[in-house]
Write an enzyme that holds these catalytic residues in place. Structure first.
Site, PDB file in Angstrom:
ATOM      1  N   LYS A  69       0.828  -1.207   0.000  1.00  0.00           N
ATOM      2  CA  LYS A  69       0.000   0.000   0.000  1.00  0.00           C
ATOM      3  C   LYS A  69       0.872   1.271   0.000  1.00  0.00           C
ATOM      4  CE  LYS A  69      -3.960  -2.334   2.117  1.00  0.00           C
ATOM      5  NZ  LYS A  69      -5.001  -2.304   3.186  1.00  0.00           N
ATOM      6  N   TYR A 100     -12.476  -1.585  -3.762  1.00  0.00           N
ATOM      7  CA  TYR A 100     -12.951  -1.711  -2.378  1.00  0.00           C
ATOM      8  C   TYR A 100     -14.468  -1.517  -2.268  1.00  0.00           C
ATOM      9  CZ  TYR A 100      -8.353  -2.173  -0.137  1.00  0.00           C
ATOM     10  OH  TYR A 100      -7.129  -2.633   0.300  1.00  0.00           O
ATOM     11  N   PHE A 107     -15.454   4.354   7.202  1.00  0.00           N
ATOM     12  CA  PHE A 107     -14.070   4.697   6.851  1.00  0.00           C
ATOM     13  C   PHE A 107     -13.814   4.698   5.345  1.00  0.00           C
ATOM     14  CE2 PHE A 107     -14.045   0.080   7.801  1.00  0.00           C
ATOM     15  CZ  PHE A 107     -13.541  -0.421   6.612  1.00  0.00           C
ATOM     16  N   ARG A 136      -2.482 -14.603   3.966  1.00  0.00           N
ATOM     17  CA  ARG A 136      -3.153 -13.855   5.038  1.00  0.00           C
ATOM     18  C   ARG A 136      -2.408 -14.067   6.371  1.00  0.00           C
ATOM     19  NH1 ARG A 136      -7.462 -10.248   3.682  1.00  0.00           N
ATOM     20  NH2 ARG A 136      -8.073 -10.547   5.844  1.00  0.00           N
ATOM     21  N   THR A 166      -5.559  -7.288  10.320  1.00  0.00           N
ATOM     22  CA  THR A 166      -5.834  -5.972   9.721  1.00  0.00           C
ATOM     23  C   THR A 166      -5.266  -4.846  10.577  1.00  0.00           C
ATOM     24  OG1 THR A 166      -7.896  -6.895   8.851  1.00  0.00           O
ATOM     25  CG2 THR A 166      -7.677  -4.488   8.813  1.00  0.00           C
ATOM     26  N   ARG A 207       2.513  -6.972   8.530  1.00  0.00           N
ATOM     27  CA  ARG A 207       1.841  -5.817   9.139  1.00  0.00           C
ATOM     28  C   ARG A 207       2.452  -5.453  10.496  1.00  0.00           C
ATOM     29  NH1 ARG A 207      -4.246  -7.327   7.024  1.00  0.00           N
ATOM     30  NH2 ARG A 207      -4.269  -5.923   5.225  1.00  0.00           N
ATOM     31  N   ASN A 267      -2.018   0.099   6.747  1.00  0.00           N
ATOM     32  CA  ASN A 267      -1.538  -1.197   7.225  1.00  0.00           C
ATOM     33  C   ASN A 267      -0.667  -1.955   6.225  1.00  0.00           C
ATOM     34  OD1 ASN A 267      -3.582  -1.934   5.528  1.00  0.00           O
ATOM     35  ND2 ASN A 267      -4.745  -3.111   7.031  1.00  0.00           N
ATOM     36  N   HIS A 313      -2.106  -5.470   1.279  1.00  0.00           N
ATOM     37  CA  HIS A 313      -3.389  -6.144   1.053  1.00  0.00           C
ATOM     38  C   HIS A 313      -3.145  -7.600   0.688  1.00  0.00           C
ATOM     39  CE1 HIS A 313      -7.201  -7.253  -0.863  1.00  0.00           C
ATOM     40  NE2 HIS A 313      -6.479  -7.676  -1.886  1.00  0.00           N
ATOM     41  N   GLU A 326      -9.230  -9.991  -8.562  1.00  0.00           N
ATOM     42  CA  GLU A 326      -8.296  -8.899  -8.283  1.00  0.00           C
ATOM     43  C   GLU A 326      -7.071  -8.967  -9.211  1.00  0.00           C
ATOM     44  OE1 GLU A 326      -7.632  -9.279  -4.055  1.00  0.00           O
ATOM     45  OE2 GLU A 326      -9.667  -8.584  -3.591  1.00  0.00           O
TER      46      GLU A 326
HETATM   47  P1  GTP Z   1      -7.194  -5.834   2.851  1.00  0.00           P
HETATM   48  O1  GTP Z   1      -6.231  -6.963   2.642  1.00  0.00           O
HETATM   49  O2  GTP Z   1      -6.619  -4.482   2.474  1.00  0.00           O
HETATM   50  O3  GTP Z   1      -8.532  -6.108   2.184  1.00  0.00           O
HETATM   51  O4  GTP Z   1      -7.393  -5.772   4.430  1.00  0.00           O
HETATM   52  P2  GTP Z   1      -8.225  -6.786   5.351  1.00  0.00           P
HETATM   53  O5  GTP Z   1      -8.906  -7.831   4.512  1.00  0.00           O
HETATM   54  O6  GTP Z   1      -7.328  -7.240   6.432  1.00  0.00           O
HETATM   55  O7  GTP Z   1      -9.310  -5.802   5.968  1.00  0.00           O
HETATM   56  P3  GTP Z   1     -10.704  -5.338   5.346  1.00  0.00           P
HETATM   57  O8  GTP Z   1     -10.947  -5.930   4.010  1.00  0.00           O
HETATM   58  O9  GTP Z   1     -11.736  -5.525   6.408  1.00  0.00           O
HETATM   59  O10 GTP Z   1     -10.471  -3.756   5.201  1.00  0.00           O
HETATM   60  C1  GTP Z   1      -9.885  -3.219   4.018  1.00  0.00           C
HETATM   61  C2  GTP Z   1      -8.951  -2.103   4.421  1.00  0.00           C
HETATM   62  O11 GTP Z   1      -9.716  -1.017   4.943  1.00  0.00           O
HETATM   63  C3  GTP Z   1      -7.989  -2.434   5.574  1.00  0.00           C
HETATM   64  O12 GTP Z   1      -6.865  -3.139   5.153  1.00  0.00           O
HETATM   65  C4  GTP Z   1      -7.632  -1.050   6.051  1.00  0.00           C
HETATM   66  O13 GTP Z   1      -6.702  -0.403   5.187  1.00  0.00           O
HETATM   67  C5  GTP Z   1      -8.979  -0.353   5.962  1.00  0.00           C
HETATM   68  N1  GTP Z   1      -9.732  -0.467   7.213  1.00  0.00           N
HETATM   69  C6  GTP Z   1     -10.309  -1.579   7.751  1.00  0.00           C
HETATM   70  N2  GTP Z   1     -10.936  -1.320   8.903  1.00  0.00           N
HETATM   71  C7  GTP Z   1     -10.761   0.016   9.110  1.00  0.00           C
HETATM   72  C8  GTP Z   1     -11.185   0.910  10.137  1.00  0.00           C
HETATM   73  O14 GTP Z   1     -11.855   0.533  11.105  1.00  0.00           O
HETATM   74  N3  GTP Z   1     -10.804   2.217  10.009  1.00  0.00           N
HETATM   75  C9  GTP Z   1     -10.082   2.674   8.941  1.00  0.00           C
HETATM   76  N4  GTP Z   1      -9.754   3.962   8.873  1.00  0.00           N
HETATM   77  N5  GTP Z   1      -9.663   1.855   7.957  1.00  0.00           N
HETATM   78  C10 GTP Z   1      -9.996   0.556   8.040  1.00  0.00           C
HETATM   79 MG    MG Z   2     -10.059  -7.409   2.793  1.00  0.00          MG
END
Ligand code: GTP
Ligand code: MG
Length: 139
Positions: A11, A51, A59, A87, A93, A104, A114, A117, A128
């Site tokens: 990212k 997304y 958010f 993962r 996350t 991470r 973070n 992805h 994707e």
């Molecule tokens: P990805 O691999 O990026 O998809 O992350 P993930 O699968 O671990 O998490 P998820 O798909 O639930 O969320 C996608 C992305 O949104 C996260 O990786 C973060 O960058 C962002 N995100 C998730 N939860 C929050 C939150 O509570 N607040 C904020 N500001 N960003 C969030």
């Molecule tokens: Mg995700």
């Protein structure tokens, strides 16, 4: 024998901070093969499409602003059990909850910024990978 694939983006936070090389090294060291790789930047429209599943979340606007603020490193990776193993390699996350040694834990700044992805299913990995790479960019 060929394994399954996953899709990843390093990212904008981690790219800007100069962590791309260390992250790619950790990914290769964990047994993933690179099947596609590029430095690119998401437009607002493409980030919103990528997304879309999160568009009702509070958010979402901040997430799109973050993901479009600078270049990302996009990649397709291959390994047995790629989605689940990747993962595990990236960690939770929220880096505060990520296990020691995960990408991470090492490089993420907070729950939003973070570092990386990882696809969450085999089906989404294919979607994707096709979203980011044309046929001639994949090996
Ligand atoms: P990805 O691999 O990026 O998809 O992350 P993930 O699968 O671990 O998490 P998820 O798909 O639930 O969320 C996608 C992305 O949104 C996260 O990786 C973060 O960058 C962002 N995100 C998730 N939860 C929050 C939150 O509570 N607040 C904020 N500001 N960003 C969030
Ligand atoms: Mg995700």
């Amino acid at each position: 024998m060929a394994g399954t694939i996953t899709f990843t983006m390093i990212k904008p936070d981690a790219v800007a901070d100069g962590h791309s090389g260390k992250i790619i090294d950790q990914i290769i060291g964990a047994g993933f093969k690179i099947k596609a790789l590029k430095l690119t930047q998401l437009s607002k429209e493409r980030a919103e499409e990528f997304y879309a599943i999160h568009k009702e979340r509070g958010f979402f606007g901040e997430l799109i602003a973050f993901m479009t603020e600078g270049p990302i490193v996009a990649a397709v990776l291959e390994k047995d059990n790629a989605v689940e193993d990747f993962r595990k390699l990236i960690g939770a996350t929220n880096p505060a909850n990520a296990e020691e040694g995960t990408i991470r834990k090492r490089f993420a700044l907070n729950i939003e910024r973070n570092a990386i992805h990882g696809s969450d299913s085999d089906e989404n990995a294919q979607i994707e990978a096709n979203f980011h790479f044309s046929g001639v960019e994949r090996f």
